[in-house]
Design a protein around this motif. Structure first.
Motif, mmCIF file in Angstrom:
data_model
loop_
_atom_site.group_PDB
_atom_site.id
_atom_site.type_symbol
_atom_site.label_atom_id
_atom_site.label_comp_id
_atom_site.label_asym_id
_atom_site.label_seq_id
_atom_site.Cartn_x
_atom_site.Cartn_y
_atom_site.Cartn_z
ATOM 1 N N ILE A 1 44.347 28.967 41.892
ATOM 2 C CA ILE A 1 43.292 29.942 42.153
ATOM 3 C C ILE A 1 42.362 29.414 43.244
ATOM 4 O O ILE A 1 41.946 30.163 44.133
ATOM 5 N N LYS B 1 34.690 34.343 38.869
ATOM 6 C CA LYS B 1 35.983 33.827 38.403
ATOM 7 C C LYS B 1 37.001 34.956 38.179
ATOM 8 O O LYS B 1 38.171 34.825 38.517
ATOM 9 N N GLU C 1 40.670 35.347 39.862
ATOM 10 C CA GLU C 1 41.858 35.421 39.003
ATOM 11 C C GLU C 1 42.662 36.686 39.307
ATOM 12 O O GLU C 1 43.892 36.649 39.351
ATOM 13 N N GLY D 1 46.280 36.506 40.812
ATOM 14 C CA GLY D 1 47.309 37.080 39.942
ATOM 15 C C GLY D 1 48.165 38.101 40.669
ATOM 16 O O GLY D 1 49.393 38.123 40.520
ATOM 17 N N THR E 1 49.322 35.313 33.611
ATOM 18 C CA THR E 1 48.477 34.501 32.742
ATOM 19 C C THR E 1 47.678 33.518 33.579
ATOM 20 O O THR E 1 48.140 33.069 34.627
ATOM 21 N N HIS E 2 46.463 33.215 33.108
ATOM 22 C CA HIS E 2 45.578 32.281 33.801
ATOM 23 C C HIS E 2 45.267 31.121 32.867
ATOM 24 O O HIS E 2 45.064 31.323 31.672
ATOM 25 N N SER E 3 45.200 29.929 33.439
ATOM 26 C CA SER E 3 44.780 28.761 32.673
ATOM 27 C C SER E 3 44.140 27.769 33.644
ATOM 28 O O SER E 3 44.809 27.295 34.572
ATOM 29 N N ASP F 1 42.744 26.297 36.677
ATOM 30 C CA ASP F 1 42.802 26.661 38.090
ATOM 31 C C ASP F 1 44.121 27.324 38.473
ATOM 32 O O ASP F 1 44.394 27.518 39.649
ATOM 33 N N TYR F 2 44.935 27.690 37.504
ATOM 34 C CA TYR F 2 46.260 28.216 37.836
ATOM 35 C C TYR F 2 46.490 29.609 37.262
ATOM 36 O O TYR F 2 45.961 29.964 36.213
ATOM 37 N N VAL F 3 47.295 30.351 37.983
ATOM 38 C CA VAL F 3 47.790 31.638 37.520
ATOM 39 C C VAL F 3 49.310 31.549 37.583
ATOM 40 O O VAL F 3 49.874 30.983 38.522
#
Length: 134
Positions: A12, A44, A48, A52, A103-105, A107-109
């Protein structure tokens, strides 16, 4: 029958850096409808959403097996949320069934897209189910 599966994972913060360097990046990758949906978010959640959609479009091009270019462009694909918040992908000219998960977690999508050719029975069953939901 599944005829294509694609996945993608993006940082992200990397997408945020690209947005800061290239202001036209957003209009390059998002359709006007997606841009309107993105602009309803802030902070944020905005990042995202953009990351995404970028990731989902990359995943679709991988499932298609062509990458983004001659066969499919950024604006051929549109990912919006349905009434329940689930992302739904539509692609101009695509007649097969498409599914997307985003899905987001941290700093990553991460995204997965499947392209599925439905049998006659599956098409009939889907139409019946949609009528029952109305």
């Amino acid at each position: 029958m599944i005829i294509g599966i694609g996945n993608d994972m993006e940082s992200i913060s990397r997408i945020e850096a690209v947005l800061n360097r290239r202001p036209n990046f957003l209009s390059t990758i998002l359709t006007p409808e997606e841009m309107a949906a993105a602009n309803k978010r802030s902070g944020k959640h905005y990042l995202e959403f953009v990351a995404g959609r970028f990731s989902a479009k990359e995943a679709y091009s991988k499932a298609l097996g062509t990458g983004i270019g001659k066969a499919v462009s950024w604006h051929d694909m549109c990912i919006l949320n349905d009434d329940m918040g689930r992302p739904v992908i539509t692609v101009s000219g695509q007649k097969n069934e498409l599914s997307v998960a985003i899905t987001h977690s941290g700093d990553y999508v991460s995204t997965i897209v499947t392209i599925e050719k439905l049998s006659c029975f599956q098409k009939w069953s889907k139409k019946r189910w949609e009528k029952r939901e109305k």
